[in-house]
Motif scaffolding. Structure first.
Motif, PDB file in Angstrom:
ATOM      1  N   ASN A  74       7.825  10.603 -20.445  1.00 26.35           N
ATOM      2  CA  ASN A  74       9.071   9.926 -20.820  1.00 26.35           C
ATOM      3  C   ASN A  74       8.855   8.759 -21.774  1.00 26.35           C
ATOM      4  N   GLU A  75       7.609   8.278 -21.876  1.00 22.36           N
ATOM      5  CA  GLU A  75       7.319   7.148 -22.756  1.00 22.36           C
ATOM      6  C   GLU A  75       7.091   7.577 -24.201  1.00 22.36           C
ATOM      7  N   PHE A  76       7.056   8.873 -24.444  1.00 28.39           N
ATOM      8  CA  PHE A  76       6.785   9.341 -25.803  1.00 28.39           C
ATOM      9  C   PHE A  76       8.085   9.397 -26.605  1.00 28.39           C
ATOM     10  N   ASN A  77       8.145   8.620 -27.675  1.00 26.46           N
ATOM     11  CA  ASN A  77       9.319   8.608 -28.555  1.00 26.46           C
ATOM     12  C   ASN A  77       8.927   8.637 -30.024  1.00 26.46           C
ATOM     13  N   LYS A  92     -18.583  17.907 -11.815  1.00 28.51           N
ATOM     14  CA  LYS A  92     -17.774  16.942 -12.555  1.00 28.51           C
ATOM     15  C   LYS A  92     -16.318  17.425 -12.516  1.00 28.51           C
ATOM     16  N   VAL A  93     -15.374  16.502 -12.294  1.00 29.28           N
ATOM     17  CA  VAL A  93     -13.967  16.866 -12.202  1.00 29.28           C
ATOM     18  C   VAL A  93     -13.158  16.087 -13.230  1.00 29.28           C
ATOM     19  N   TYR A  94     -12.304  16.808 -13.938  1.00 25.92           N
ATOM     20  CA  TYR A  94     -11.337  16.199 -14.851  1.00 25.92           C
ATOM     21  C   TYR A  94      -9.947  16.365 -14.233  1.00 25.92           C
ATOM     22  N   SER A  95      -9.230  15.265 -14.115  1.00 26.78           N
ATOM     23  CA  SER A  95      -7.885  15.283 -13.530  1.00 26.78           C
ATOM     24  C   SER A  95      -6.874  14.919 -14.610  1.00 26.78           C
ATOM     25  N   ILE A  96      -6.065  15.897 -15.016  1.00 28.68           N
ATOM     26  CA  ILE A  96      -5.051  15.691 -16.051  1.00 28.68           C
ATOM     27  C   ILE A  96      -3.687  15.700 -15.376  1.00 28.68           C
ATOM     28  N   ASN A  97      -2.982  14.584 -15.463  1.00 22.72           N
ATOM     29  CA  ASN A  97      -1.728  14.396 -14.745  1.00 22.72           C
ATOM     30  C   ASN A  97      -0.578  14.203 -15.729  1.00 22.72           C
ATOM     31  N   ILE A  98       0.368  15.112 -15.687  1.00 20.58           N
ATOM     32  CA  ILE A  98       1.531  15.081 -16.572  1.00 20.58           C
ATOM     33  C   ILE A  98       2.723  14.673 -15.720  1.00 20.58           C
ATOM     34  N   VAL A  99       3.196  13.445 -15.907  1.00 20.19           N
ATOM     35  CA  VAL A  99       4.250  12.924 -15.037  1.00 20.19           C
ATOM     36  C   VAL A  99       5.525  12.669 -15.831  1.00 20.19           C
ATOM     37  N   TYR A 100       6.652  13.003 -15.214  1.00 18.47           N
ATOM     38  CA  TYR A 100       7.967  12.848 -15.832  1.00 18.47           C
ATOM     39  C   TYR A 100       8.765  11.744 -15.136  1.00 18.47           C
ATOM     40  N   PHE A 101       8.082  10.753 -14.573  1.00 14.64           N
ATOM     41  CA  PHE A 101       8.754   9.622 -13.959  1.00 14.64           C
ATOM     42  C   PHE A 101       8.018   8.357 -14.382  1.00 14.64           C
ATOM     43  N   VAL A 105      -5.036  20.276 -13.488  1.00 18.85           N
ATOM     44  CA  VAL A 105      -3.865  19.913 -14.289  1.00 18.85           C
ATOM     45  C   VAL A 105      -2.668  19.883 -13.347  1.00 18.85           C
ATOM     46  N   GLU A 106      -2.033  18.737 -13.246  1.00 11.60           N
ATOM     47  CA  GLU A 106      -0.895  18.609 -12.333  1.00 11.60           C
ATOM     48  C   GLU A 106       0.327  18.108 -13.084  1.00 11.60           C
ATOM     49  N   VAL A 107       1.460  18.731 -12.791  1.00 14.92           N
ATOM     50  CA  VAL A 107       2.746  18.337 -13.371  1.00 14.92           C
ATOM     51  C   VAL A 107       3.618  17.818 -12.233  1.00 14.92           C
ATOM     52  N   GLN A 108       4.112  16.596 -12.364  1.00 15.92           N
ATOM     53  CA  GLN A 108       4.976  15.999 -11.341  1.00 15.92           C
ATOM     54  C   GLN A 108       6.298  15.615 -11.988  1.00 15.92           C
ATOM     55  N   LEU A 109       7.398  16.223 -11.513  1.00  9.58           N
ATOM     56  CA  LEU A 109       8.694  16.011 -12.138  1.00  9.58           C
ATOM     57  C   LEU A 109       9.466  14.846 -11.532  1.00  9.58           C
ATOM     58  N   THR A 110       9.263  14.583 -10.257  1.00  9.20           N
ATOM     59  CA  THR A 110      10.006  13.507  -9.612  1.00  9.20           C
ATOM     60  C   THR A 110       9.061  12.409  -9.129  1.00  9.20           C
ATOM     61  N   ARG A 111       9.629  11.255  -8.896  1.00 10.99           N
ATOM     62  CA  ARG A 111       8.851  10.083  -8.542  1.00 10.99           C
ATOM     63  C   ARG A 111       8.114  10.289  -7.222  1.00 10.99           C
ATOM     64  N   GLN A 112       6.852   9.883  -7.190  1.00  6.11           N
ATOM     65  CA  GLN A 112       6.086   9.878  -5.954  1.00  6.11           C
ATOM     66  C   GLN A 112       5.427   8.523  -5.813  1.00  6.11           C
ATOM     67  N   LEU A 113       5.717   7.863  -4.684  1.00  3.96           N
ATOM     68  CA  LEU A 113       5.330   6.473  -4.503  1.00  3.96           C
ATOM     69  C   LEU A 113       3.818   6.272  -4.549  1.00  3.96           C
ATOM     70  N   TYR A 114       3.067   7.181  -3.920  1.00  2.00           N
ATOM     71  CA  TYR A 114       1.617   7.011  -3.819  1.00  2.00           C
ATOM     72  C   TYR A 114       0.894   8.026  -4.711  1.00  2.00           C
ATOM     73  N   TYR A 115       1.323   8.119  -5.946  1.00  2.00           N
ATOM     74  CA  TYR A 115       0.770   9.153  -6.817  1.00  2.00           C
ATOM     75  C   TYR A 115      -0.694   8.894  -7.153  1.00  2.00           C
ATOM     76  N   LEU A 116      -1.084   7.644  -7.347  1.00  2.35           N
ATOM     77  CA  LEU A 116      -2.492   7.351  -7.658  1.00  2.35           C
ATOM     78  C   LEU A 116      -3.396   7.785  -6.505  1.00  2.35           C
ATOM     79  N   GLN A 117      -2.959   7.503  -5.280  1.00  2.00           N
ATOM     80  CA  GLN A 117      -3.742   7.936  -4.125  1.00  2.00           C
ATOM     81  C   GLN A 117      -3.818   9.465  -4.068  1.00  2.00           C
ATOM     82  N   ARG A 118      -2.749  10.088  -4.455  1.00  2.00           N
ATOM     83  CA  ARG A 118      -2.744  11.546  -4.459  1.00  2.00           C
ATOM     84  C   ARG A 118      -3.722  12.103  -5.501  1.00  2.00           C
TER      85      ARG A 118
END
Length: 306
Positions: free
Chosen positions: A174-177, A112-121, A75-88
């Protein structure tokens, strides 16, 4: 402001509280809602996100766990923009796989790996706030999906590649309204607005109501948490200012043709000030590079000239 129902931000909880076994139920609830399967976490595994540094105090946090099936969950939380986030994301999953298989083991030990990415950008373009990716092999000519033989408990079973390959979830907060009516929407409302319904029955949020309440923190914890929130506000202000100054600079440049030398000096000075503000707010050189599009070498040069 009333604080009786003020809840702790999820990124703070992941870094400080949800690693405690007593609070596993919060994380289990989120994963259960994401995957649609009941999840039981048995342990938190060592992860680079467990480390703390001044430069990484709020930009990113991650947690790596193992469930009762032996699957790895990131589970990863990213608050600021990262250009190569998919690669990460791919790198993080690949690293988790290789870290948890010993040299000489057979491939049936691959987890088996589950990758849950919570992004705020703004990650990519799309109309949804939740995206799910899994591996499916489709026949080029027949359109059927491939399944393979797998021997489990002395039985030959058919297993789909999706049961073996990693799965990815991207939550674009940020897309949730929307009004929160479903369990996933209630989770998004908490992730974006720190709100939890009084009568919630959503897995994880029931426990969060009791364990992630601001008023249950000690004075020391509250001071640290308030400082963390202030850091985020300063960072967002710095980023917004940088964007506005960049736009203003572009307009001014268009009006000031013929003064090339002055423009160059002004741009360098303005960029240097922006970078200094970002650095003083605790951002790493790598994060500044992602945001400004300047090379790390150029940023270090500007910082050295200050």
């Amino acid at each position: 402001m009333e604080v009786s129902n003020k809840y702790i931000r999820f990124d703070w909880a992941v870094k400080r509280m949800l690693r405690d076994k007593a609070n596993f139920a919060v994380l289990e609830g989120l994963i259960t809602v994401m995957t649609g399967e009941q999840v039981k976490i048995v342990e938190i595994l060592e992860s680079e996100g467990n480390q703390e540094s001044a430069a990484d105090k709020f930009n990113r946090v991650d947690i790596k766990a193992k469930n009762d099936k032996g699957d790895i969950i990131i589970v990863e939380v990213q608050l600021t923009r990262q250009l190569y986030y998919l690669q990460r994301m791919l790198y993080g999953v690949s690293k988790a796989i290789t870290e948890h298989i010993e040299i000489g083991n057979k491939y049936d030990k691959v987890k088996k790996v589950y990758s849950i990415n919570i992004v705020y950008f703004d990650l990519g373009k799309g109309n949804d706030y939740l995206y799910h990716g899994r591996t499916v092999f489709t026949g080029v000519h027949t359109g059927d999906t491939l399944e393979v033989n797998s021997k489990e408990a002395n039985e030959i079973k058919m297993k789909a590649p999706a049961d073996v390959f990693p799965e990815y979830y991207i939550i674009r907060v940020n897309e949730f309204n929307d009004v929160a009516t479903t369990p996933i929407e209630e989770w998004l409302d908490y992730l974006k607005n720190n709100r939890i319904k009084d009568n919630t029955s959503t897995p994880g949020l029931r426990e969060a109501k009791e364990r992630l309440l601001y008023m249950t923190m000690t004075d020391k914890e509250r001071r640290a948490y308030d400082a963390h929130v202030d850091d985020i506000m300063v960072q967002n202000d710095v980023l917004d200012t940088a964007k506005m100054e960049g736009r203003a600079e572009g307009r001014a440049e268009g009006r000031a043709e013929g003064r090339a030398e002055g423009r160059a000096e002004g741009r360098a000075e303005g960029m240097r000030e922006i970078i200094l503000n970002m650095k003083s707010s605790g951002m790493s050189v790598e994060s500044i590079s992602d945001i400004t599009k300047l090379s790390i070498e150029k940023i270090e040069q500007l910082l050295g000239d200050s």
